[in-house]
Design an enzyme around this catalytic site. Structure first.
Site, short mmCIF file in Angstrom:
data_model
loop_
_atom_site.label_atom_id
_atom_site.label_comp_id
_atom_site.label_asym_id
_atom_site.label_seq_id
_atom_site.Cartn_x
_atom_site.Cartn_y
_atom_site.Cartn_z
N CYS A 72 4.28 34.86 6.34
CA CYS A 72 4.58 35.72 7.48
C CYS A 72 4.75 34.83 8.71
O CYS A 72 3.93 34.83 9.62
CB CYS A 72 3.45 36.72 7.66
SG CYS A 72 3.88 37.99 8.81
N GLU A 73 5.79 34.00 8.68
CA GLU A 73 6.10 33.09 9.79
C GLU A 73 7.55 32.64 9.65
O GLU A 73 7.95 32.18 8.58
CB GLU A 73 5.13 31.88 9.74
CG GLU A 73 5.38 30.93 10.87
CD GLU A 73 4.18 30.04 11.25
OE1 GLU A 73 3.03 30.37 10.93
OE2 GLU A 73 4.44 29.01 11.87
N GLY A 99 2.41 4.94 -0.86
CA GLY A 99 2.02 6.27 -1.32
C GLY A 99 3.25 6.88 -1.98
O GLY A 99 3.39 6.92 -3.20
N GLU A 113 0.82 -1.21 0.00
CA GLU A 113 0.00 0.00 0.00
C GLU A 113 0.86 1.27 0.00
O GLU A 113 0.80 2.08 0.92
CB GLU A 113 -0.87 -0.04 1.26
CG GLU A 113 -2.03 0.89 1.28
CD GLU A 113 -2.85 0.64 2.54
OE1 GLU A 113 -3.97 0.13 2.39
OE2 GLU A 113 -2.37 0.93 3.65
N TYR A 130 8.62 18.16 9.23
CA TYR A 130 9.46 16.99 9.58
C TYR A 130 10.97 17.26 9.46
O TYR A 130 11.76 16.36 9.70
CB TYR A 130 9.18 15.82 8.64
CG TYR A 130 7.74 15.51 8.38
CD1 TYR A 130 6.89 15.08 9.39
CD2 TYR A 130 7.23 15.59 7.07
CE1 TYR A 130 5.56 14.77 9.11
CE2 TYR A 130 5.91 15.27 6.79
CZ TYR A 130 5.08 14.87 7.82
OH TYR A 130 3.78 14.56 7.54
N ARG A 182 6.60 19.74 4.18
CA ARG A 182 7.46 18.67 4.71
C ARG A 182 8.73 19.18 5.42
O ARG A 182 9.06 18.70 6.50
CB ARG A 182 7.82 17.66 3.61
CG ARG A 182 6.59 17.02 2.96
CD ARG A 182 6.93 15.83 2.08
NE ARG A 182 7.30 14.69 2.86
CZ ARG A 182 8.51 14.22 2.94
NH1 ARG A 182 9.49 14.76 2.24
NH2 ARG A 182 8.77 13.18 3.70
N1 LLP Z 1 -1.02 3.03 4.44
C1 LLP Z 1 -1.39 3.67 5.56
C2 LLP Z 1 -2.40 3.06 6.43
C3 LLP Z 1 -0.81 4.89 5.90
O1 LLP Z 1 -1.16 5.51 7.02
C4 LLP Z 1 0.15 5.47 5.02
C5 LLP Z 1 0.74 6.76 5.33
C6 LLP Z 1 0.49 4.77 3.85
C7 LLP Z 1 -0.11 3.55 3.60
C8 LLP Z 1 1.48 5.30 2.85
O2 LLP Z 1 2.72 5.53 3.41
P1 LLP Z 1 3.96 5.88 2.43
O3 LLP Z 1 4.16 4.69 1.53
O4 LLP Z 1 3.59 7.06 1.62
O5 LLP Z 1 5.09 6.16 3.33
N2 LLP Z 1 3.03 13.16 5.43
C9 LLP Z 1 4.16 12.27 5.69
C10 LLP Z 1 3.80 10.83 5.56
C11 LLP Z 1 2.63 10.43 6.41
C12 LLP Z 1 2.08 9.15 5.98
C13 LLP Z 1 0.85 8.79 6.68
N3 LLP Z 1 0.39 7.48 6.33
C14 LLP Z 1 5.34 12.66 4.81
O6 LLP Z 1 5.27 13.68 4.13
O7 LLP Z 1 6.38 12.00 4.84
#
Ligand code: LLP
Length: 412
Positions: free
Chosen positions: A335-336, A263, A261, A304, A300
């Protein structure tokens, strides 16, 4: 300044694109997405975690290239359906730790499997939809992430089911149809954890001891953000999970599929954020380069301390000399004070080596296809910026720029 990361579009084309759509803008490269999907083809099912990049046209590409999709809100479910993913099927899975009434109604109406992250969800669904297909998202008691904020396992995480035995009793009580086990422990793969994760999955499956159709490895696959970062070894990753799948399938005496899964892995490298230098200013002896994007576009680094590679696109015919550099901090227009792209996890800022640039040149942020646009906001009342897709050498606008009137219209 490292010059190894390339932009898959010729300079002339980029400049004409900028002329037409103006900066700032997001740019995606379809071929890169296709290439990344192909790398995961050994997995039975690739389910795109659309939170990373949820534009409907990106979802359409995902569908075309054969992935399924994960949705974490009603909005994401409706996006997936708009993109062509089917109701009454395994195309979309709703993953969450809560379910509000409106989402519950739609999930039942659309007959979408639910990946359950809390005991309350089991009760809520069980009371309304007997036999509903569900997964359990397990919190194995430990997690891992590129940042504390992206670690989704262990005692400090709000995610997943801790007490599988209790979950199972309730699933039986409400006669829900348990089809899969899911484990996403965070973003950023660390092989030292992987065997531990797979063993935890095997143990949970043994505890549950009923026929299942799927296990999911969750997301978390990383990409080389820095030129010194290594690419992850997908074969190794797959083999470890495939072994777990085989063992569980044998133990439970049923055929099972292995899902992944991701992203970030599918979209991060396909995305670029193109910004314009609006000021090169000196503060004491330090140089600040201020561009026309801020953390409302790309959060990001601020959230982070994430690193994004930067390249320069001169506004004219000058050749950039990457050997002739100066130290600079890159910041945005907000403005931060935290609106700085060169900052660490502890929020301290650092300088990077930048070749001689001029006011009006362009700064391009790399690897922003994941959690770039999808995490952007209207902070400082700045409208959302356009998204452009390059597909088969064609330039397609997949989201236009929001107008100030549109932004204000919700309040009028
Ligand atoms: N599956 C679930 C249940 C998740 O909560 C997430 C990410 C993914 C899959 C996908 O994760 P990935 O393969 O993208 O690492 N905003 C953060 C990442 C937060 C991800 C939250 N959940 C960033 O910019 O690194």
């Amino acid at each position: 300044m490292n010059i190894l990361k390339k932009i898959p579009v010729k300079k002339k084309k980029l400049l004409s694109l900028i002329k037409k759509y103006k900066t700032p803008l997001w740019l995606y490269h379809a071929k890169t997405i296709k290439k990344q999907i192909f790398k995961l083809k050994k997995f039975n099912i690739i389910r795109f975690a659309q939170k990373a990049c949820s534009n409907i046209h990106i979802l359409k590409l995902m569908k075309k290239y054969g992935t399924k999709v994960d949705a974490v809100s009603l909005g994401e479910i409706e996006r997936a359906i708009k993109a062509g993913f089917k109701k009454n099927s395994n195309d979309i899975i709703y993953t969450s730790d809560i379910i509000d009434n409106e989402t519950l109604r739609k999930v039942i109406e659309y007959n979408i499997p639910i990946n359950i992250g809390s005991i309350d969800m089991i009760k809520k669904i069980g009371k309304k939809s007997k036999n509903h297909k569900i997964w359990i998202r397990i919190n194995p008691g430990f997690g891992h992430g590129h940042n504390k904020k992206t670690n989704t396992g262990g005692k400090n995480s709000k995610h997943g089911i801790w007490n599988t035995k209790l979950a199972l009793d309730l699933i039986k009580k409400y006669k829900l149809n348990l089809i899969g086990l899911h484990m996403h422990i965070g973003s950023g793969v660390d092989y030292r954890h992987l065997k531990k994760v797979c063993n935890a999955m095997i143990q949970e499956a043994e505890k549950i001891n009923c026929k299942l159709s799927y296990i999911s490895a969750g997301g978390g696959l990383t990409i080389p953000y820095k030129t010194s970062d290594k690419e992850i070894n997908i074969n190794n990753y797959y083999e470890i999970w495939e072994n777990a799948r085989k063992r569980i399938s044998k133990k439970l005496n049923c055929k099972m599929k292995l899902e992944i899964e991701p992203g970030r892995f599918l979209v991060a490298e396909s995305g670029f954020l193109i910004s314009k230098i609006e000021s090169i200013k000196e503060v004491d002896k330090r140089k600040f380069i201020l561009v026309n994007v801020g953390f409302n576009e790309l959060i990001r680094p601020t959230l982070y301390g994430s690193y994004h590679y930067i390249s320069i696109l001169p506004k004219d015919n000058r050749k950039i000399n990457y050997l002739d550099t100066f130290e600079a901090i890159i910041g945005g227009p907000l403005c931060e004070s935290g609106d700085i792209f060169t900052q660490k996890k502890d929020n301290s800022i650092y300088t990077i080596k930048i070749p001689k640039v001029k006011y009006g040149d362009y700064i391009i942020f790399h690897d922003v296809g994941a959690y770039g646009s999808s995490m952007s906001s209207n902070y400082n009342s700045r409208p959302l910026i356009p998204e452009i897709l390059i597909k088969n050498k064609k330039i397609i606008q997949i989201r236009r720029r929001q107008t100030i009137e549109e932004m204000l219209s919700l309040e009028i």
